[in-house]
Design an enzyme around this catalytic site. Structure first.
Site, PDB file in Angstrom:
ATOM      1  N   CYS A  79       0.819  -1.218   0.000  1.00  0.00           N
ATOM      2  CA  CYS A  79       0.000   0.000   0.000  1.00  0.00           C
ATOM      3  C   CYS A  79       0.854   1.271   0.000  1.00  0.00           C
ATOM      4  O   CYS A  79       1.474   1.590  -1.006  1.00  0.00           O
ATOM      5  CB  CYS A  79      -0.997  -0.041   1.156  1.00  0.00           C
ATOM      6  SG  CYS A  79      -2.384   1.076   0.865  1.00  0.00           S
ATOM      7  N   HIS A 167      -3.987  -4.969   0.686  1.00  0.00           N
ATOM      8  CA  HIS A 167      -3.447  -5.431   1.972  1.00  0.00           C
ATOM      9  C   HIS A 167      -3.529  -6.953   2.085  1.00  0.00           C
ATOM     10  O   HIS A 167      -4.600  -7.481   2.343  1.00  0.00           O
ATOM     11  CB  HIS A 167      -4.227  -4.789   3.129  1.00  0.00           C
ATOM     12  CG  HIS A 167      -3.952  -3.332   3.267  1.00  0.00           C
ATOM     13  ND1 HIS A 167      -2.962  -2.832   4.082  1.00  0.00           N
ATOM     14  CD2 HIS A 167      -4.511  -2.261   2.663  1.00  0.00           C
ATOM     15  CE1 HIS A 167      -2.924  -1.529   3.987  1.00  0.00           C
ATOM     16  NE2 HIS A 167      -3.859  -1.141   3.132  1.00  0.00           N
ATOM     17  N   GLU A 169      -2.470  -8.760   4.384  1.00  0.00           N
ATOM     18  CA  GLU A 169      -2.502  -9.182   5.793  1.00  0.00           C
ATOM     19  C   GLU A 169      -3.907  -9.287   6.361  1.00  0.00           C
ATOM     20  O   GLU A 169      -4.104  -9.910   7.395  1.00  0.00           O
ATOM     21  CB  GLU A 169      -1.660  -8.218   6.652  1.00  0.00           C
ATOM     22  CG  GLU A 169      -2.201  -6.783   6.806  1.00  0.00           C
ATOM     23  CD  GLU A 169      -1.800  -5.847   5.656  1.00  0.00           C
ATOM     24  OE1 GLU A 169      -1.443  -6.339   4.576  1.00  0.00           O
ATOM     25  OE2 GLU A 169      -1.860  -4.616   5.849  1.00  0.00           O
TER      26      GLU A 169
HETATM   27  N1  LIG Z   1      -3.417   1.988   3.587  1.00  0.00           N
HETATM   28  C1  LIG Z   1      -2.469   2.774   3.114  1.00  0.00           C
HETATM   29  O1  LIG Z   1      -1.271   2.532   3.232  1.00  0.00           O
HETATM   30  C2  LIG Z   1      -2.946   4.055   2.507  1.00  0.00           C
HETATM   31  C3  LIG Z   1      -1.863   4.858   1.878  1.00  0.00           C
HETATM   32  C4  LIG Z   1      -2.265   6.300   1.587  1.00  0.00           C
HETATM   33  N2  LIG Z   1      -2.501   6.997   2.821  1.00  0.00           N
HETATM   34  C5  LIG Z   1      -3.531   6.306   0.737  1.00  0.00           C
HETATM   35  O2  LIG Z   1      -4.588   6.675   1.194  1.00  0.00           O
HETATM   36  O3  LIG Z   1      -3.498   5.966  -0.436  1.00  0.00           O
END
Ligand SMILES: NC(=O)CC[C@H](N)C(=O)O
Ligand SMILES: Nc1ncnc2c1ncn2[C@@H]1O[C@H](COP(=O)(O)OP(=O)(O)OP(=O)(O)O)[C@@H](O)[C@H]1O
Ligand SMILES: O=c1[nH]c(=O)c2[nH+]cn([C@@H]3O[C@H](COP(=O)(O)O)[C@@H](O)[C@H]3O)c2[nH]1
Ligand SMILES: [Mg+2]
Length: 509
Positions: A79, A167, A169
């Site tokens: 991410c 994600h 996880e």
């Molecule tokens: N879950 C995250 O790592 C989000 C990354 C970043 N803050 C976004 O909104 O794209």
């Protein structure tokens, strides 16, 4: 201890979950804040970059120098991590026009990629981002897309660097664990040798080496963490371990005697210190929850200090600190706001001059339980509900008197025994009773009564951070309510707490 995987924390709420998933693969890992990772990377075989609440485009966002890591160790960027690599290596990250939170499905997966071995077509992945990667970084190849996100996964040619927007996880990324395994085991060649048995063996050797012939004192609470720590230390240093179990007068009914009995068969050197009167007299007249907690913390330290002076030449204090405690005190965001002052013998003043030894500081609660099982600790003890250090004091609203403690001990015993005999105890994460500072009118045997109200609380949770009330069967509640009112003098009304955490908390004070 082996160091296999380094996880860099950029402040995401999911960072701990990445560690959990990695440990489930029997791979050891450690989390470090992005701005404080070890300079010696030789013990690590792979690195994972986590998510973050920040946008990479923000000036105050985490922008660490990764030149010591990137290209040198296999890397998986998740991410924010994936966006970070793109943003600073010739790609482009911008705010996306559609909200991308929650469920998505992989609509394209590049063929013959080890990272996606065994991953089903259309595999569900969980998204949580508002920025999007609009152009890949230099030398990158697209590995996967979803309907809304073209660059859901990419890798950098010539490096073992992988990046994913979703994600892996979280539970809802159906093949997330498989992808982590593909990366860690098949791509990065990390050994899967972190098992409870291996942990016990290595930790006992490490403790022997570290402690030699020194004496160690440990506060034993009857709870899981301090018990497992004690058995581990006992295996390493035997009778040089001095365990102290303090009766603060706020334990459950007969708990002081029961817990001491339970420890008898375990070969531990345990001293029971009955300081109930001392605690109760210091608490007399105090109603404010925080003052109660702080008073108990202070008296604990005084009692413990007195006891450690009786052990000649003791050099170490052992604690049952576990990994979430450690992470909370070093996380990117810093220690969180004080909701309640949790007492811990951990906060010992400098004058005690003891060095600290914490054999469980790298383990999660369920891992502690598994280590305990490997050590042969009674499953009943390992399955005990959590019980707060300040004990019943924070379940007696208002001031504390010996009479109130006794009423609550009796009520609690009926409730807990009932849960056990109905086979509900193990289905509940934690349960207890609360004595309210109000009287209500009742009628018993044609006579008016004006007596205390108690509340029952039973919650389900995994870590105590969030919790929901348990839908206990009505028949059970009916029986327990009846038993309490009939058996415990001074109580004429029982209510059931149906609040979740948040917005409530588990304990009432
Ligand atoms: N879950 C995250 O790592 C989000 C990354 C970043 N803050 C976004 O909104 O794209
Ligand atoms: N009655 C007690 N007597 C001696 N030491 C205690 C007592 N209660 C708590 N401690 C010590 O304080 C530490 C923190 O206690 P607390 O109950 O707050 O933590 P915990 O995370 O529930 O751990 P545990 O599972 O060991 O109880 C315990 O690990 C133990 O070392
Ligand atoms: O070791 C502890 N020392 C404390 O001072 C303390 N206060 C609350 N608790 C326990 O922590 C979990 C979360 O409780 P709350 O929702 O009330 O904060 C629940 O499991 C509570 O029982 C404590 N545990
Ligand atoms: Mg405890």
């Amino acid at each position: 201890m082996q160091h296999n995987v380094l996880i860099l924390d950029f402040g995401s709420q999911y960072t701990q979950l990445i560690a959990r998933r990695v440990r489930e693969l029997n791979i050891f890992c450690e989390i470090f804040p992005y701005n404080h990772f070890p300079s010696d990377l030789s013990p690590y075989k792979a690195v994972i970059l986590g998510g973050s609440p920040f946008s990479v485009r923000a000036e105050d966002a985490p922008h660490p120098d990764l030149s010591q890591i990137r290209g040198k160790l296999p890397m998986l960027a998740v991410c924010y991590g994936a966006q970070y690599l793109a943003h600073f290596s010739g790609g482009e990250v911008a705010a996306s026009n559609t909200r991308e939170y929650g469920r998505a499905n992989l609509s394209y997966i590049k063929e013959n990629e080890v990272f996606f071995n065994g991953v089903s077509e259309n595999s569900q992945v969980w998204m949580s981002h508002s920025d999007s990667i609009k152009a890949l970084p230099t030398n990158a190849v697209k590995l996967a897309s979803t309907h809304d996100v073209e660059f859901a996964a990419y890798k950098i040619e010539g490096e073992t660097t992988y990046a994913i927007q979703y994600h892996p996880e979280v539970f809802h990324s159906t093949d997330g664990s498989k992808m982590l395994k593909n990366f860690l085991v098949d791509i990065a060649d990390v050994p899967q040798n972190f098992t409870p048995g291996a942990f016990v063996e290595e930790m006992v050797a490490e403790l022997k080496e570290k402690l030699g012939n020194d004496k160690v004192v440990l506060g034993l609470s009857g709870g899981v963490d301090s018990t497992v720590a004690a058995v581990l230390l006992n295996k390493a240093i035997g009778q040089n371990l001095y365990c102290v179990f303090v009766n603060n007068g706020l334990l459950r009914k007969n708990e002081f005697e029961n817990v001491l009995d339970q420890y008898k068969g375990m070969g531990l050197n345990v001293k029971g210190v009955d300081a109930g009167d001392r605690f109760l007299s210091e608490l007399a007249g105090i109603s404010d929850p925080e003052t109660k907690r702080k008073t108990i913390g202070r008296v604990f330290i005084e009692v413990f200090d007195d006891e450690s002076h009786l052990i000649e030449d003791v050099k170490w204090l052992a604690q049952g600190t576990i990994y979430p405690d450690v992470i909370e005190s070093v996380s990117v965001k810093g220690p969180s706001a004080t909701i309640k002052s949790h007492h811990n013998v951990g906060g010992l003043p400098d004058y005690m001059k003891l060095q600290i030894v914490e054999p469980l500081r790298m383990l999660f609660k369920d891992e502690v339980r598994r280590v305990g099982a490997t050590l042969g600790i009674d499953p009943e003890l390992l399955g005990r509900h959590p019980f707060p250090g300040p004990g019943l004091s924070i379940r007696i609203l208002g001031d504390i008197t010996p009479e109130k403690v006794q009423i609550l001990q009796d009520v609690d015993a009926v409730f807990i025994d009932g849960l056990k005999s109905w086979g509900l105890y193990d289905k509940v994460w934690q349960a207890g009773a609360i004595l309210l500072p109000v009287n209500s009118v009742g009628v018993m045997g044609d006579e008016r009564t004006y007596e205390k109200v108690v509340a029952l609380r039973a919650v389900e949770s995994t870590d105590g951070m969030t919790a929901d009330w348990v839908h206990l069967p009505y028949d059970f509640l009916m029986k327990v309510s009846n038993d309490i009112i009939n058996k415990v003098k001074g109580v004429n009304r029982v209510v059931y707490d149906i609040s979740s955490k948040p917005p409530a908390t588990i304990e009432w004070e």
